[in-house]
Motif scaffolding. Sequence first.
Motif, PDB file in Angstrom:
ATOM      1  N   ARG A 157       8.878  -3.504  -1.829  1.00 27.66           N
ATOM      2  CA  ARG A 157       8.027  -3.397  -3.121  1.00 27.66           C
ATOM      3  C   ARG A 157       6.631  -3.187  -3.284  1.00 27.66           C
ATOM      4  O   ARG A 157       5.955  -4.060  -2.791  1.00 27.66           O
ATOM      5  CB  ARG A 157       8.128  -4.936  -4.314  1.00 27.66           C
ATOM      6  CG  ARG A 157       9.652  -4.150  -4.303  1.00 27.66           C
ATOM      7  CD  ARG A 157      10.099  -6.001  -4.862  1.00 27.66           C
ATOM      8  NE  ARG A 157      11.710  -6.123  -5.900  1.00 27.66           N
ATOM      9  CZ  ARG A 157      12.558  -6.573  -4.826  1.00 27.66           C
ATOM     10  NH1 ARG A 157      12.149  -6.486  -4.058  1.00 27.66           N
ATOM     11  NH2 ARG A 157      14.382  -6.052  -5.223  1.00 27.66           N
ATOM     12  N   LEU A 158       5.705  -2.617  -3.318  1.00 30.56           N
ATOM     13  CA  LEU A 158       5.025  -2.349  -4.054  1.00 30.56           C
ATOM     14  C   LEU A 158       4.063  -2.096  -5.085  1.00 30.56           C
ATOM     15  O   LEU A 158       4.522  -1.717  -6.043  1.00 30.56           O
ATOM     16  CB  LEU A 158       4.268  -1.250  -3.042  1.00 30.56           C
ATOM     17  CG  LEU A 158       2.698  -1.110  -3.116  1.00 30.56           C
ATOM     18  CD1 LEU A 158       2.457  -1.351  -1.729  1.00 30.56           C
ATOM     19  CD2 LEU A 158       2.274   0.714  -2.938  1.00 30.56           C
ATOM     20  N   SER A 159       3.150  -2.967  -5.708  1.00 29.94           N
ATOM     21  CA  SER A 159       2.254  -3.060  -6.120  1.00 29.94           C
ATOM     22  C   SER A 159       0.998  -2.228  -6.695  1.00 29.94           C
ATOM     23  O   SER A 159       0.309  -2.858  -5.981  1.00 29.94           O
ATOM     24  CB  SER A 159       1.980  -4.795  -7.591  1.00 29.94           C
ATOM     25  OG  SER A 159       0.885  -5.252  -6.960  1.00 29.94           O
ATOM     26  N   GLU A 171      -4.850   3.237  -9.836  1.00 31.13           N
ATOM     27  CA  GLU A 171      -4.449   3.891  -8.858  1.00 31.13           C
ATOM     28  C   GLU A 171      -3.033   4.209  -9.152  1.00 31.13           C
ATOM     29  O   GLU A 171      -3.274   5.531  -7.534  1.00 31.13           O
ATOM     30  CB  GLU A 171      -4.357   2.318  -7.815  1.00 31.13           C
ATOM     31  CG  GLU A 171      -5.265   1.652  -7.270  1.00 31.13           C
ATOM     32  CD  GLU A 171      -5.425   0.009  -7.467  1.00 31.13           C
ATOM     33  OE1 GLU A 171      -6.192  -0.443  -7.327  1.00 31.13           O
ATOM     34  OE2 GLU A 171      -4.148  -0.499  -6.902  1.00 31.13           O
ATOM     35  N   TYR A 221      -2.128  -4.103   7.987  1.00 31.91           N
ATOM     36  CA  TYR A 221      -0.522  -3.079   7.907  1.00 31.91           C
ATOM     37  C   TYR A 221      -0.958  -2.046   8.298  1.00 31.91           C
ATOM     38  O   TYR A 221       0.027  -1.059   8.223  1.00 31.91           O
ATOM     39  CB  TYR A 221      -0.642  -2.603   6.590  1.00 31.91           C
ATOM     40  CG  TYR A 221      -0.319  -3.566   5.639  1.00 31.91           C
ATOM     41  CD1 TYR A 221       0.893  -4.033   4.979  1.00 31.91           C
ATOM     42  CD2 TYR A 221      -0.931  -4.780   5.024  1.00 31.91           C
ATOM     43  CE1 TYR A 221       1.821  -5.305   4.253  1.00 31.91           C
ATOM     44  CE2 TYR A 221      -0.151  -5.263   3.606  1.00 31.91           C
ATOM     45  CZ  TYR A 221       0.777  -5.938   3.987  1.00 31.91           C
ATOM     46  OH  TYR A 221       1.696  -6.696   2.909  1.00 31.91           O
ATOM     47  N   ASN A 226      12.393  -5.101   7.134  1.00 32.82           N
ATOM     48  CA  ASN A 226      11.539  -4.166   6.726  1.00 32.82           C
ATOM     49  C   ASN A 226      11.102  -3.384   7.702  1.00 32.82           C
ATOM     50  O   ASN A 226      10.367  -3.486   7.923  1.00 32.82           O
ATOM     51  CB  ASN A 226      10.086  -4.710   5.222  1.00 32.82           C
ATOM     52  CG  ASN A 226      10.088  -3.825   4.809  1.00 32.82           C
ATOM     53  OD1 ASN A 226      10.079  -2.445   5.046  1.00 32.82           O
ATOM     54  ND2 ASN A 226       8.476  -3.791   4.761  1.00 32.82           N
ATOM     55  N   ARG A 251       8.609  -0.017   7.648  1.00 37.25           N
ATOM     56  CA  ARG A 251       6.880  -0.308   7.267  1.00 37.25           C
ATOM     57  C   ARG A 251       5.987  -0.792   8.468  1.00 37.25           C
ATOM     58  O   ARG A 251       4.775  -0.092   8.921  1.00 37.25           O
ATOM     59  CB  ARG A 251       6.926  -0.549   5.737  1.00 37.25           C
ATOM     60  CG  ARG A 251       4.903   0.018   5.150  1.00 37.25           C
ATOM     61  CD  ARG A 251       4.922  -1.597   4.231  1.00 37.25           C
ATOM     62  NE  ARG A 251       4.064  -2.189   4.953  1.00 37.25           N
ATOM     63  CZ  ARG A 251       5.231  -3.929   4.977  1.00 37.25           C
ATOM     64  NH1 ARG A 251       5.114  -3.547   3.238  1.00 37.25           N
ATOM     65  NH2 ARG A 251       5.418  -4.134   5.503  1.00 37.25           N
ATOM     66  N   PHE A 301       0.602 -10.303  -9.551  1.00 35.23           N
ATOM     67  CA  PHE A 301       0.944  -9.049 -10.376  1.00 35.23           C
ATOM     68  C   PHE A 301       0.897  -9.569 -12.041  1.00 35.23           C
ATOM     69  O   PHE A 301       0.776  -8.193 -13.110  1.00 35.23           O
ATOM     70  CB  PHE A 301       2.290  -9.149 -10.013  1.00 35.23           C
ATOM     71  CG  PHE A 301       3.169  -7.553 -10.403  1.00 35.23           C
ATOM     72  CD1 PHE A 301       3.077  -5.943 -10.422  1.00 35.23           C
ATOM     73  CD2 PHE A 301       3.885  -7.329 -12.145  1.00 35.23           C
ATOM     74  CE1 PHE A 301       3.469  -5.256 -11.021  1.00 35.23           C
ATOM     75  CE2 PHE A 301       4.881  -6.960 -12.633  1.00 35.23           C
ATOM     76  CZ  PHE A 301       3.917  -5.388 -11.983  1.00 35.23           C
ATOM     77  N   GLU A 335      -7.312 -11.451  -0.615  1.00 40.05           N
ATOM     78  CA  GLU A 335      -7.513 -10.766   0.816  1.00 40.05           C
ATOM     79  C   GLU A 335      -8.905 -10.299   1.083  1.00 40.05           C
ATOM     80  O   GLU A 335      -9.494 -10.367   2.406  1.00 40.05           O
ATOM     81  CB  GLU A 335      -6.553  -9.826   1.127  1.00 40.05           C
ATOM     82  CG  GLU A 335      -4.865 -10.189   1.021  1.00 40.05           C
ATOM     83  CD  GLU A 335      -3.744 -10.007   0.085  1.00 40.05           C
ATOM     84  OE1 GLU A 335      -3.893  -8.902  -0.367  1.00 40.05           O
ATOM     85  OE2 GLU A 335      -3.055 -10.726  -0.128  1.00 40.05           O
ATOM     86  N   PHE A 372      -5.350  -2.938  -6.133  1.00 41.29           N
ATOM     87  CA  PHE A 372      -4.535  -4.213  -6.358  1.00 41.29           C
ATOM     88  C   PHE A 372      -3.212  -3.529  -5.032  1.00 41.29           C
ATOM     89  O   PHE A 372      -2.221  -3.669  -6.082  1.00 41.29           O
ATOM     90  CB  PHE A 372      -4.501  -4.049  -7.692  1.00 41.29           C
ATOM     91  CG  PHE A 372      -3.327  -5.204  -8.194  1.00 41.29           C
ATOM     92  CD1 PHE A 372      -3.805  -6.230  -8.084  1.00 41.29           C
ATOM     93  CD2 PHE A 372      -2.365  -5.394  -8.644  1.00 41.29           C
ATOM     94  CE1 PHE A 372      -3.121  -7.677  -7.896  1.00 41.29           C
ATOM     95  CE2 PHE A 372      -1.416  -5.890  -8.632  1.00 41.29           C
ATOM     96  CZ  PHE A 372      -1.349  -7.195  -8.565  1.00 41.29           C
ATOM     97  N   VAL A 373      -3.160  -2.933  -4.920  1.00 41.65           N
ATOM     98  CA  VAL A 373      -2.267  -1.907  -4.008  1.00 41.65           C
ATOM     99  C   VAL A 373      -1.841  -2.969  -2.998  1.00 41.65           C
ATOM    100  O   VAL A 373      -1.999  -3.275  -1.883  1.00 41.65           O
ATOM    101  CB  VAL A 373      -2.900  -0.873  -2.663  1.00 41.65           C
ATOM    102  CG1 VAL A 373      -1.315  -0.263  -2.020  1.00 41.65           C
ATOM    103  CG2 VAL A 373      -2.923   0.316  -3.301  1.00 41.65           C
ATOM    104  N   MET A 374      -0.705  -3.427  -3.178  1.00 43.42           N
ATOM    105  CA  MET A 374      -0.159  -5.008  -2.522  1.00 43.42           C
ATOM    106  C   MET A 374       1.450  -4.935  -2.706  1.00 43.42           C
ATOM    107  O   MET A 374       1.705  -4.802  -3.581  1.00 43.42           O
ATOM    108  CB  MET A 374      -1.074  -6.037  -3.861  1.00 43.42           C
ATOM    109  CG  MET A 374      -0.548  -7.722  -3.361  1.00 43.42           C
ATOM    110  SD  MET A 374      -0.621  -8.929  -4.575  1.00 43.42           S
ATOM    111  CE  MET A 374       0.693  -8.114  -5.432  1.00 43.42           C
ATOM    112  N   GLU A 375       1.251  -6.052  -1.203  1.00 43.31           N
ATOM    113  CA  GLU A 375       3.336  -5.598  -1.275  1.00 43.31           C
ATOM    114  C   GLU A 375       3.799  -7.071  -2.313  1.00 43.31           C
ATOM    115  O   GLU A 375       2.960  -8.191  -2.110  1.00 43.31           O
ATOM    116  CB  GLU A 375       3.286  -6.594   0.287  1.00 43.31           C
ATOM    117  CG  GLU A 375       4.910  -6.109   0.238  1.00 43.31           C
ATOM    118  CD  GLU A 375       4.807  -6.704   1.967  1.00 43.31           C
ATOM    119  OE1 GLU A 375       3.898  -6.617   2.588  1.00 43.31           O
ATOM    120  OE2 GLU A 375       6.873  -6.768   2.270  1.00 43.31           O
ATOM    121  N   LEU A 376       4.669  -6.719  -2.542  1.00 45.16           N
ATOM    122  CA  LEU A 376       5.513  -7.674  -3.703  1.00 45.16           C
ATOM    123  C   LEU A 376       6.487  -7.995  -2.796  1.00 45.16           C
ATOM    124  O   LEU A 376       7.312  -7.631  -2.239  1.00 45.16           O
ATOM    125  CB  LEU A 376       6.320  -7.457  -4.836  1.00 45.16           C
ATOM    126  CG  LEU A 376       5.050  -6.845  -5.950  1.00 45.16           C
ATOM    127  CD1 LEU A 376       6.121  -6.516  -6.974  1.00 45.16           C
ATOM    128  CD2 LEU A 376       3.731  -8.347  -6.117  1.00 45.16           C
TER     129      LEU A 376
END
Lengths: 76, 716
Positions: free
Chosen positions: A59-61, A66, B62, B94, B97, B380, B417, B487-491
Amino acid sequence: MKLSEVSPGMKVKIIRLGQGFPALRKRLLDMGVLSGEPITVERVAPLGDPLEVKIKGYRLSLRKEEADEILVEVVS
Amino acid sequence: MSKEIVVAVAGNPNTGKTTFVNAIAGTRLKVGNWPGVTVEKKEARLEVGDVKVRLVDLPGTYSLSPFSTEEIIARDFLVKERPDVVLNVVDATNLERNLYLTLQLIETGRPVVLVLNMYDEALKRGLRIEVEKLEKLLGIPVVPTVAVKGEGVREALETAVRIAGSVAKLDGHVSYGEEVEKAISEVEDWLLKKGSAVLGKYPTRWLAIKLLEGDQKVSEETGIRELPDLPMVKHLLSAHGELGEVLAEVRYGIASGIVRESVHKEDARPDLSEKLDRLFLNRYLGLPVFMAMMWLLFKLAFDLSSPFVDWLDGLVAGAFTETLAWGLYKLSAPEWFQSLVLDGIVAGVGTVAVFLPVIFAMMFLITFLEGSGYLARAAFVMDRAMHTVGLHGKSFIPLLLGFGCNVPAVYATRVLESRRDRVLTAFLAPLMSCGARLPVYVLFAGAFFGSRAGTVIWSLYMVGIGAALLLGAILQRLLFRGEATFFVMELPPYRLPRAKYLLVHTWEKTRHFVVKAGTYILAMSIAVWFLFHLPPGAKGLEESYLGRLSKAVAPVFSPLGFGNWEAAASLVTGFLAKEVVVSTMGEIYGLSSAEEDEIPQEFPSHSWGEVFKGLPLAFVEAGRNLLAGLYPVSLEPDEAEASLLSRIREVFTPLSAYAFMVFVLLYVPCMVVLAAFYMEFRSLRLTGLMLISHFALAYGLTYFLYQAGKLLGYGG
């Protein structure tokens, strides 16, 4: 269409990433947001932004601005 | 005597890398900062058999692109310091990735061991990973581990030591495909022929790949801005425009191929994270649930710690001080020395001590939020609101904590971050009206606004938030103009953090506060003692350096409505802690004159008894606070304050009292915040800028308020 216009649950595939913001583009590539990759919008945050997407099994937000940089097409 | 080998640990965030490192090194870990930046560096010296090992934990990343401080640190270390071996911790659930980074690590030419962490979780999810096949496909050793239980950790380290320094044989194992490999060797050949001086500094294959990718940092460092006309490079460029994307695609292609061949999904179990997210991120419930979580966080952090704050305060100010006083008396130390020790040094130690429970509780809870995966969800949910003022979704948490105490708020910015977000949030957090300002409001609002005191106090909280918005807007234009934020962030999946993990992290952060910030706090406490007590023979505050200084600066505050030296003096001491404003005023107006402490003639065993009895009581009290809900703040002044009130009413008007409260809220962060800020960001420039900007903002706003109030006829 842009990823930001995709409604949750629709099955789409990435066609290409916009060239406007090199740093954003690289970050998306690093996170596995690549052309040809299937991606689904899981949900939109309660306040309308950002989006949660599922790609490569995780999952990515990302914010709508963007997601504007990600062009997708519907997979039939 | 064998020479020491360097083992670097690299991996994505949320892979249990920190737990892995702790499992290996435990208490031998030394925490510091990477030179020149505020990114935490952990390292340890160990012995494996008869081999000496220096273990260096690289920041979680990453990728090795040069777009964040963390990534630059990790890649510079790998490429320039050339560790003998790299332990690459990956999340077995995972893998695809995670392998993207693995491939980049292999590119650096260092021998790599793949640490397949969270192996048990992968099994639980029905994933069957063929370890031997994975080893064959990647061409590197693979060790399955469960770091939280310590399983496989030793094997991983021993494997690393075994292959340390060996030449990684990657060619033929992981191929980037005919065309790309050809382009890479063209560039390699060109570099070798060119015989450039940069060659010795970088692994050749890595350098070739980075030049193909158009990596800006490498171009800058090597001065190689353009590649010459090489047939395959030209062909690829004309077909794709740029090769950064091609290489990312190739790496991901390889990663997914490897996963397809070596990982088999036996049966799809329902995903717990998905279920939890349906509640936590729900369109309608997400926000109320978030608010409830934040309320709980705030309540737990402050209610739970407050009995221990009182207890520690009692320990330092009571038993400890009395014992010292008794000892000094026995040694017949001179009076000024007794005062220096008791009022200067002990007071400084006390200041550090009373912050301990708050910081411990807060860091414990934040670590829990972070480790459980909810923190990313909170970001989020809140990002939309925070983004409109130029902050990140995660900024909300430090800012919220600021209402309790600004010090842990500064530390809590570590959840962010990017450095930009960290600095900006820490800059604004001290404008959140903390608990220590409340006594000042209670005194002044009580003195002038009677039944409307509550509203007035509420308005001050709003002034703080407004000031933060204003300063945030200005800073973004001045300090961080054009800096991109994403805001490209892993949940990450939800996980239940282990008690050991929580305690280790909490202790690390708390210790940092005591050891690092504590030194500065002590020094400042002693400096203020000198202000109070010098020159020798000064009678009362008015003749001390503090009094003289206050008289000199008082006129500066006239346009704000409080140009008297008493106000100025209390502002100077308010720098120690904002609630001190009240006690200084009391002292100056000679009402609660510094009580002459009786010098104990005997060892204060009674006080120590109280301290020992007090600790279990503090636990009981903490438990009761949890059940009791937030206790209402008493706005009733006690007797000593009542007489102070009447004196204040003579000196201040309602308007100038309000102006004074606004000024106390904003004028400077207290010294503890300042020390914490400096230690976090290691920048005198930023710390100075924070002081100046807060003061300027406070002065401007208060000036405007006071002068506008006067014009509107609210008296001056």
